[in-house]
Design a protein around this motif. Structure first.
Motif, mmCIF file in Angstrom:
data_model
loop_
_atom_site.group_PDB
_atom_site.id
_atom_site.type_symbol
_atom_site.label_atom_id
_atom_site.label_comp_id
_atom_site.label_asym_id
_atom_site.label_seq_id
_atom_site.Cartn_x
_atom_site.Cartn_y
_atom_site.Cartn_z
ATOM 1 N N ILE A 13 0.843 -1.202 0.000
ATOM 2 C CA ILE A 13 0.000 0.000 0.000
ATOM 3 C C ILE A 13 0.880 1.255 0.000
ATOM 4 O O ILE A 13 0.653 2.194 -0.767
ATOM 5 C CB ILE A 13 -0.952 -0.030 1.202
ATOM 6 C CG1 ILE A 13 -2.011 -1.127 1.001
ATOM 7 C CG2 ILE A 13 -1.594 1.336 1.447
ATOM 8 C CD1 ILE A 13 -2.816 -1.487 2.225
ATOM 9 N N ILE B 38 -6.370 -0.056 -4.111
ATOM 10 C CA ILE B 38 -6.254 0.222 -2.674
ATOM 11 C C ILE B 38 -7.593 0.776 -2.198
ATOM 12 O O ILE B 38 -8.154 1.680 -2.836
ATOM 13 C CB ILE B 38 -5.130 1.241 -2.383
ATOM 14 C CG1 ILE B 38 -3.802 0.808 -3.013
ATOM 15 C CG2 ILE B 38 -4.988 1.458 -0.867
ATOM 16 C CD1 ILE B 38 -3.259 -0.524 -2.545
ATOM 17 N N ALA C 173 -5.381 -3.713 0.329
ATOM 18 C CA ALA C 173 -5.152 -3.966 -1.100
ATOM 19 C C ALA C 173 -6.106 -5.078 -1.513
ATOM 20 O O ALA C 173 -6.274 -6.064 -0.782
ATOM 21 C CB ALA C 173 -3.705 -4.408 -1.318
#
Ligand code: F42
Length: 149
Positions: A19, A42, A57
């Motif tokens: 992320i 995301i 994610a």
């Protein structure tokens, strides 16, 4: 809706690192599931107990500008925790698919609509089918739609 508050990274190192890299690069890097070449997005939610900013994610399953959010958790018996955040507040959602995150709203799918999106999800990421076979839990699917600004 903006989701302000303290960001609490995932306790899963590989997820929080993916992320961080995805966001730092505007989606140019860390944008696939490991080396599978399969794209991820995301998703930001608000912790339904802590009120903290949470990021996850997920595999990218997109159709006509909407995104399926598949709470597969690898076919584990329990929903991923972000599922409960979305149930608690379906309007506190930010999707990032590329450089620009956008506010979204989710709804949990059922019936034919879920079946149609499930097919899209399995096409995008075939292991979803194995995950569903692996568990009695019906894997929930949300669809996220961009908010009209
Ligand atoms: N997970 C999926 O379920 N589906 C996917 O398609 C998927 C793809 C994917 C691709 C790349 C990648 O790196 C990871 C991928 N994952 C996918 C894994 C996904 O990113 C999540 O890690 C996974 O789904 C588990 O989500 P989770 O929300 O259960 O994460 C846990 C580990 C977590 O963050 N727990 C926190 C903690 O501190 O233990 C709490 C998080 C939280 O939201 N807490 C709430 C709060 O109030 O803050 C309380 C929630 C509650 O009700 O208890």
């Amino acid at each position: 809706m903006p989701i302000d508050g303290e960001y609490e990274p995932s306790p899963f190192g590989w997820v929080r690192n993916q992320i961080a890299e995805y966001e730092a690069s505007g989606g140019a890097r860390a944008n696939t599931l490991r080396d599978t070449g399969l794209p991820v997005i995301i998703v930001t939610t608000r912790g339904n107990k802590s009120g903290k900013v949470r990021k996850t994610a997920l595999m990218r399953v997109e159709h006509d500008g909407e995104y399926a959010l598949v709470a597969s958790m690898g076919g584990s018996p329990n929903h991923p925790v972000w599922y409960h955040n979305l149930v608690a507040d379906p309007t506190a959602v930010i999707i990032q698919d590329g450089p620009e995150p956008f506010d979204a709203t989710v709804r949990q799918l059922t019936g034919d609509e879920k079946a149609a999106w499930w097919e899209r999800a399995v096409t995008a990421y075939p292991p979803y089918a194995e995950y569903q076979e692996r568990t009695e839990r019906e894997i929930p699917v949300f669809v996220a739609s961009r908010n009209n600004t």
